[in-house]
Design a protein around this motif. Structure first.
Motif, PDB file in Angstrom:
ATOM      1  N   LEU A 138       0.805  -1.217   0.000  1.00 58.31           N
ATOM      2  CA  LEU A 138       0.000   0.000   0.000  1.00 58.31           C
ATOM      3  C   LEU A 138       0.841   1.271   0.000  1.00 58.31           C
ATOM      4  CD1 LEU A 138      -2.846  -1.044   2.467  1.00 58.31           C
ATOM      5  CD2 LEU A 138      -2.979  -0.840  -0.021  1.00 58.31           C
ATOM      6  N   LYS A 139       2.101   1.148   0.378  1.00 58.51           N
ATOM      7  CA  LYS A 139       2.976   2.318   0.347  1.00 58.51           C
ATOM      8  C   LYS A 139       3.181   2.847  -1.070  1.00 58.51           C
ATOM      9  CE  LYS A 139       5.734   1.796   4.559  1.00 58.51           C
ATOM     10  NZ  LYS A 139       7.096   1.581   5.113  1.00 58.51           N
ATOM     11  N   ALA A 140       2.880   2.022  -2.067  1.00 61.71           N
ATOM     12  CA  ALA A 140       3.050   2.448  -3.458  1.00 61.71           C
ATOM     13  C   ALA A 140       1.983   3.451  -3.878  1.00 61.71           C
ATOM     14  CB  ALA A 140       3.006   1.233  -4.385  1.00 61.71           C
ATOM     15  N   LEU A 141       0.894   3.552  -3.102  1.00 58.00           N
ATOM     16  CA  LEU A 141      -0.188   4.453  -3.471  1.00 58.00           C
ATOM     17  C   LEU A 141       0.190   5.912  -3.254  1.00 58.00           C
ATOM     18  CD1 LEU A 141      -3.276   2.640  -1.881  1.00 58.00           C
ATOM     19  CD2 LEU A 141      -2.343   2.385  -4.194  1.00 58.00           C
ATOM     20  N   THR A 142      -0.359   6.787  -4.103  1.00 59.48           N
ATOM     21  CA  THR A 142      -0.232   8.212  -3.845  1.00 59.48           C
ATOM     22  C   THR A 142      -1.145   8.570  -2.685  1.00 59.48           C
ATOM     23  OG1 THR A 142      -2.038   8.893  -5.305  1.00 59.48           O
ATOM     24  CG2 THR A 142       0.142   8.616  -6.316  1.00 59.48           C
ATOM     25  N   SER A 143      -0.965   9.739  -2.103  1.00 60.99           N
ATOM     26  CA  SER A 143      -1.793  10.125  -0.968  1.00 60.99           C
ATOM     27  C   SER A 143      -3.258  10.236  -1.366  1.00 60.99           C
ATOM     28  CB  SER A 143      -1.294  11.440  -0.372  1.00 60.99           C
ATOM     29  OG  SER A 143      -1.318  12.469  -1.343  1.00 60.99           O
ATOM     30  N   ARG A 144      -3.543  10.697  -2.581  1.00 57.97           N
ATOM     31  CA  ARG A 144      -4.927  10.815  -3.024  1.00 57.97           C
ATOM     32  C   ARG A 144      -5.551   9.438  -3.253  1.00 57.97           C
ATOM     33  NH1 ARG A 144      -8.122  14.314  -1.597  1.00 57.97           N
ATOM     34  NH2 ARG A 144      -7.086  16.115  -2.585  1.00 57.97           N
ATOM     35  N   GLU A 145      -4.769   8.517  -3.812  1.00 59.90           N
ATOM     36  CA  GLU A 145      -5.265   7.146  -3.985  1.00 59.90           C
ATOM     37  C   GLU A 145      -5.544   6.505  -2.628  1.00 59.90           C
ATOM     38  OE1 GLU A 145      -2.850   6.292  -8.174  1.00 59.90           O
ATOM     39  OE2 GLU A 145      -2.129   5.472  -6.274  1.00 59.90           O
ATOM     40  N   ALA A 146      -4.683   6.805  -1.657  1.00 63.64           N
ATOM     41  CA  ALA A 146      -4.905   6.284  -0.308  1.00 63.64           C
ATOM     42  C   ALA A 146      -6.181   6.872   0.287  1.00 63.64           C
ATOM     43  CB  ALA A 146      -3.708   6.598   0.583  1.00 63.64           C
ATOM     44  N   ASP A 147      -6.437   8.159   0.030  1.00 65.09           N
ATOM     45  CA  ASP A 147      -7.671   8.789   0.510  1.00 65.09           C
ATOM     46  C   ASP A 147      -8.900   8.096  -0.068  1.00 65.09           C
ATOM     47  OD1 ASP A 147      -6.278  10.663   1.979  1.00 65.09           O
ATOM     48  OD2 ASP A 147      -6.344  12.203   0.418  1.00 65.09           O
ATOM     49  N   VAL A 148      -8.833   7.787  -1.355  1.00 64.77           N
ATOM     50  CA  VAL A 148      -9.959   7.125  -2.014  1.00 64.77           C
ATOM     51  C   VAL A 148     -10.170   5.730  -1.426  1.00 64.77           C
ATOM     52  CG1 VAL A 148     -10.777   6.146  -4.191  1.00 64.77           C
ATOM     53  CG2 VAL A 148      -9.770   8.441  -4.154  1.00 64.77           C
ATOM     54  N   LEU A 149      -9.091   4.992  -1.215  1.00 58.02           N
ATOM     55  CA  LEU A 149      -9.209   3.660  -0.648  1.00 58.02           C
ATOM     56  C   LEU A 149      -9.763   3.729   0.768  1.00 58.02           C
ATOM     57  CD1 LEU A 149      -8.865   0.635  -0.586  1.00 58.02           C
ATOM     58  CD2 LEU A 149      -6.414   0.956  -0.147  1.00 58.02           C
ATOM     59  N   MET A 150      -9.295   4.691   1.543  1.00 54.48           N
ATOM     60  CA  MET A 150      -9.789   4.842   2.900  1.00 54.48           C
ATOM     61  C   MET A 150     -11.294   5.119   2.901  1.00 54.48           C
ATOM     62  SD  MET A 150      -8.752   4.677   6.001  1.00 54.48           S
ATOM     63  CE  MET A 150      -9.392   5.070   7.625  1.00 54.48           C
ATOM     64  N   SER A 151     -11.744   5.917   1.946  1.00 57.19           N
ATOM     65  CA  SER A 151     -13.167   6.228   1.839  1.00 57.19           C
ATOM     66  C   SER A 151     -13.971   4.989   1.460  1.00 57.19           C
ATOM     67  CB  SER A 151     -13.386   7.344   0.811  1.00 57.19           C
ATOM     68  OG  SER A 151     -12.750   8.541   1.222  1.00 57.19           O
TER      69      SER A 151
END
Length: 216
Positions: A138-151
Motif C-alpha cells: 500500500l505504500k506504493a499508493l499516492t496520498s490521493r489514492e490512499a484517501d480514495v481507498l480509505m473512503s
C-alpha cells in the motif's frame, strides 16, 4: 533435552555488554544466540533469525518493525527494559511484541514456556506477516489514492467520496482505477488489504501505514 522448532538464531540487541552477556548465558544452552549492540548491525541477515530479544530504548522496536515492514514479514520479538510503563508495554504488544519483561528478570522468564509460546502463536505471527506485506504494497499508493481507498473502507459511494474529498466523481473514479491497477486487485481485495494494514478511522493511513508518494 529441550527441542525447539525455532530454526534460526535468537538475536539479542542491547548496547549494554552486561545485559547481553546475561541473556546469552540464559539462552545459549538451548539455542543459538547472536548478541548485537545495535539494530543497524542486523544487515541482510534480518530474516534468518528465529526470534529477536530487544532492549527497549530509543526507537529500537520501531526500527525493527520498520525493517519487517520494508521486507514484508514479521518475526517474534520480545522486549525488555529497566524502566517502562504499563502503557508502553500494552502499546508494544499491540504493535506486535510477543512479550514485554521488566529487567532484571529474576524468575520472570521461563525459556521453555517462552519458546513454546512462540510456536503456539504461529497464527498471530501470520497475522503480523500479512499486515507487514499489505503495508509494504500500500505504500506504493499516492496520498490521493490512499484517501480514495480509505473512503471505500468507510463504505462510501463514489459520489460520497467525491463530496468528502472535494473532487468530481470522474476524478474519484480515475483515482480509484489507478489505485486498483497499481495494486493489481479488485475493490474488495483492496479494502481487505487496507484492513490487514491497520487502516482504520482512528489510525488513518498517513499515520499508521505511511503510504502516499505524492498527492496527485
Amino acid at each position: 533435552m529441550f527441542e525447539s522448532k525455532v530454526s534460526g538464531p535468537i538475536i539479542i540487541i542491547d548496547r549494554d555488554d552486561g545485559r547481553r552477556t546475561e541473556l546469552r548465558n540464559l539462552f545459549s544452552d538451548r539455542f543459538r544466540v547472536e548478541p548485537l549492540e545495535d539494530i543497524n548491525e542486523i544487515g541482510s541477515s534480518i530474516s534468518k533469525a528465529g526470534a529477536y530479544i530487544v532492549y527497549d530504548e530509543g526507537s529500537n522496536f520501531e526500527k525493527l518493525l520498520e525493517l519487517f515492514h520494508v521486507n514484508g514479514f514479521f518475526l517474534p520479538v520480545i522486549l525488555y527494559s529497566e524502566n517502562t510503563s504499563i502503557d508502553r508495554a500494552v502499546r508494544s504488544t499491540r504493535d506486535g511484541a510477543m512479550a514485554y519483561f521488566q529487567y532484571p528478570f529474576g524468575k520472570s522468564i521461563n525459556l521453555d514456556d517462552l519458546m513454546a509460546e512462540y510456536e503456539r502463536d504461529s497464527l498471530n505471527i501470520s497475522f503480523f506477516q500479512r499486515r507487514s506485506q499489505s503495508r509494504k504494497v500500500l505504500k506504493a499508493l499516492t496520498s490521493r489514492e490512499a484517501d480514495v481507498l480509505m473512503s471505500l473502507c468507510e463504505g462510501l459511494t463514489g459520489s460520497e467520496v467525491a463530496e468528502k474529498l472535494g473532487l468530481s466523481p470522474k476524478t474519484v473514479d480515475s483515482h480509484r482505477t489507478k489505485m486498483l491497477k497499481r495494486l493489481g486487485v479488485n475493490s474488495l481485495v483492496a479494502v481487505r488489504m487496507a484492513a490487514e494494514a491497520g487502516w482504520t478511522l482512528t489510525s488513518p493511513p498517513n499515520a499508521e501505514a505511511a503510504p502516499g508518494q505524492g498527492s496527485d
